[in-house]
Design a protein around this motif. Structure first.
Motif, mmCIF file in Angstrom:
data_model
loop_
_atom_site.group_PDB
_atom_site.id
_atom_site.type_symbol
_atom_site.label_atom_id
_atom_site.label_comp_id
_atom_site.label_asym_id
_atom_site.label_seq_id
_atom_site.Cartn_x
_atom_site.Cartn_y
_atom_site.Cartn_z
ATOM 1 N N HIS A 1 0.584 -48.612 -70.417
ATOM 2 C CA HIS A 1 1.074 -49.801 -71.089
ATOM 3 C C HIS A 1 0.012 -50.513 -71.915
ATOM 4 C CE1 HIS A 1 4.725 -50.257 -68.180
ATOM 5 N NE2 HIS A 1 4.823 -49.239 -69.009
ATOM 6 N N ASP A 2 -1.125 -49.877 -72.128
ATOM 7 C CA ASP A 2 -2.146 -50.458 -72.990
ATOM 8 C C ASP A 2 -1.595 -50.547 -74.405
ATOM 9 O OD1 ASP A 2 -4.301 -51.176 -74.479
ATOM 10 O OD2 ASP A 2 -5.522 -49.416 -73.998
ATOM 11 N N PRO A 3 -1.390 -51.769 -74.944
ATOM 12 C CA PRO A 3 -0.745 -51.885 -76.258
ATOM 13 C C PRO A 3 -1.566 -51.298 -77.385
ATOM 14 C CG PRO A 3 -1.621 -54.003 -75.552
ATOM 15 C CD PRO A 3 -1.742 -53.079 -74.370
ATOM 16 N N GLY A 4 -2.874 -51.076 -77.157
ATOM 17 C CA GLY A 4 -3.695 -50.518 -78.216
ATOM 18 C C GLY A 4 -3.831 -49.014 -78.158
ATOM 19 N N THR B 1 4.414 -49.858 -79.533
ATOM 20 C CA THR B 1 4.671 -50.958 -78.616
ATOM 21 C C THR B 1 5.896 -51.743 -79.050
ATOM 22 O OG1 THR B 1 3.650 -52.860 -77.515
ATOM 23 C CG2 THR B 1 3.200 -52.600 -79.868
ATOM 24 N N GLY B 2 6.458 -52.467 -78.106
ATOM 25 C CA GLY B 2 7.630 -53.278 -78.382
ATOM 26 C C GLY B 2 8.279 -53.731 -77.093
ATOM 27 N N ASP C 1 10.264 -57.245 -82.409
ATOM 28 C CA ASP C 1 9.016 -56.592 -81.999
ATOM 29 C C ASP C 1 7.860 -56.900 -82.950
ATOM 30 O OD1 ASP C 1 10.080 -55.402 -79.754
ATOM 31 O OD2 ASP C 1 10.640 -53.561 -80.779
ATOM 32 N N ILE C 2 8.124 -57.524 -84.079
ATOM 33 C CA ILE C 2 7.060 -57.779 -85.062
ATOM 34 C C ILE C 2 5.917 -58.592 -84.453
ATOM 35 C CG2 ILE C 2 6.506 -58.900 -87.252
ATOM 36 C CD1 ILE C 2 9.243 -58.035 -88.281
ATOM 37 N N PRO C 3 6.180 -59.706 -83.727
ATOM 38 C CA PRO C 3 5.062 -60.448 -83.124
ATOM 39 C C PRO C 3 4.284 -59.610 -82.107
ATOM 40 C CG PRO C 3 7.047 -61.793 -83.174
ATOM 41 C CD PRO C 3 7.467 -60.397 -83.527
ATOM 42 N N VAL C 4 4.991 -58.763 -81.357
ATOM 43 C CA VAL C 4 4.321 -57.916 -80.362
ATOM 44 C C VAL C 4 3.400 -56.920 -81.043
ATOM 45 C CG1 VAL C 4 4.683 -56.336 -78.437
ATOM 46 C CG2 VAL C 4 6.353 -58.150 -78.885
ATOM 47 N N ILE C 5 3.883 -56.301 -82.120
ATOM 48 C CA ILE C 5 3.072 -55.337 -82.871
ATOM 49 C C ILE C 5 1.867 -56.033 -83.506
ATOM 50 C CG2 ILE C 5 3.074 -53.761 -84.831
ATOM 51 C CD1 ILE C 5 6.056 -53.264 -84.238
ATOM 52 N N ALA C 6 2.081 -57.234 -84.029
ATOM 53 C CA ALA C 6 0.976 -57.981 -84.628
ATOM 54 C C ALA C 6 -0.086 -58.303 -83.581
ATOM 55 C CB ALA C 6 1.498 -59.265 -85.268
ATOM 56 N N ASP C 7 0.328 -58.694 -82.376
ATOM 57 C CA ASP C 7 -0.624 -59.010 -81.302
ATOM 58 C C ASP C 7 -1.419 -57.790 -80.889
ATOM 59 O OD1 ASP C 7 0.124 -61.643 -81.269
ATOM 60 O OD2 ASP C 7 1.515 -61.419 -79.587
ATOM 61 N N SER C 8 -0.775 -56.607 -80.923
ATOM 62 C CA SER C 8 -1.462 -55.394 -80.464
ATOM 63 C C SER C 8 -2.509 -54.931 -81.463
ATOM 64 C CB SER C 8 -0.441 -54.280 -80.218
ATOM 65 O OG SER C 8 0.080 -53.778 -81.422
#
Length: 315
Positions: free
Chosen positions: A127-130, A135-136, A308-315
């Motif tokens: 689950h490491d977003p990087g 991710t999403g 999912d856009i904010p999640v992708i931006a955070d990752s």
């Protein structure tokens, strides 16, 4: 001997290895096993009386109010089991993609409760977003992730179909890293970025003019691992027949020379165009289409999962 055996409902939870809770009709948790408490960072005393969506979703409203399918409503409306894919949040605050299995239970007074068990789609280490920028949290993404996990656990050829920029290579790498082939190499080849002669050399390991092999083909490079053929719909028609022979594990290559078999390499192909439609129109070999479309996965565009856009931006 005919007699009724009464077992307290909360006692059933202790028999479950997976995180499991007992929930009433008002979404309130009435009991939880230790695996659930450990996953969501709560004690058994603190979790009782809280709502399930507050604990696992970190949300003030039930999951169906923000787009997720809710097994709770089905269980209490129809008194039948339900199943759904959800994004929960574990004790560390990271998204936890799970498959929920829910069952109705009744106590001695006939009151209905729901027993929910959660099965992680992937081990927590994935689950490491990087890790792969894949991710999403949206329902669309979780369904897509479940398809990738299902494909990863099989050995069949996978066809990823989606628009440009949707992350097909990331999806292919994800399948590889969660498959029995993960300890082998992950080899990529873009069919649209090379001239026909170079494609032939790369796929079959042939020298100039189709002479005896003088280089390792991408199939040989991927032995024990995964070969990802991108832009597969652009493969020249004369090459499609030769590739089909190789996929059918012939003993010799297109020029009658010995050629390494590929049964130790897992094949994933990707295309923007619909290979099925191309095969029906006669612009792509139908027999090759059937050979590579064993497991089709549609890769969703970002516009179909805007949340999912904010999640992708955070990752």
């Amino acid at each position: 001997m005919d007699r009724t055996i009464l077992i307290p409902l909360h006692a059933l939870l202790a028999t479950r290895d997976a995180p499991t809770v007992l929930v009433d009709a008002d979404y309130r948790i009435v009991a939880a096993n230790q695996a659930y408490c450990d996953s969501y960072g709560v004690s058994q005393a603190a979790v009782v009386g809280r709502t399930c969506h507050e604990t696992s979703h970190r949300s003030a409203v039930p999951c169906h109010e923000h787009g997720e399918e809710c097994p709770h409503r089905k269980v209490f409306a129809t008194h039948t089991p339900g199943e759904a894919l959800h994004t929960h949040f574990a004790a560390d605050g990271q998204p936890d993609h799970v498959r929920i299995q829910a069952h109705p239970l009744q106590d001695a007074d006939g009151k209905t409760y729901m027993m929910e068990s959660f099965q992680r789609l992937l081990p927590r280490r994935e689950h490491d977003p990087g890790a792969y920028r894949l991710t999403g949290r949206s329902p669309v993404f979780v369904r897509f992730l479940a398809e990738l996990v299902k494909a990863a656990r099989t050995g069949v050829t996978v066809w990823l179909h989606g628009e440009g920029g949707t992350g097909k290579e990331l999806a292919a790498r994800f399948i590889h890293e969660n498959s029995p082939y993960k300890d082998g190499p992950f080899v990529t080849f873009n069919c649209a970025m090379h001239a026909a002669a170079q494609i032939e050399a790369e796929l079959f390991g042939l020298g100039a003019g189709g002479m005896y092999p003088v280089r390792r083909s991408v199939f040989e490079q991927a032995q024990g691992g995964t070969l990802f053929l991108d832009e597969f719909d652009t493969l020249p028609s004369f090459m499609q027949g030769k590739l089909l022979r190789l996929l059918d594990r012939e003993d010799s290559g297109p020029y009658g020379k010995p050629l390494t078999r590929i049964h130790d390499a897992r094949l994933i192909v990707a295309s923007r165009a619909d290979l099925g439609r191309m095969a029906a129109e006669g612009t792509f070999r139908q027999d090759l289409y059937y050979r590579v479309a064993g497991f089709r996965i549609a890769v969703p565009a970002l516009r179909d999962r805007r949340e999912d856009i904010p999640v992708i931006a955070d990752s």
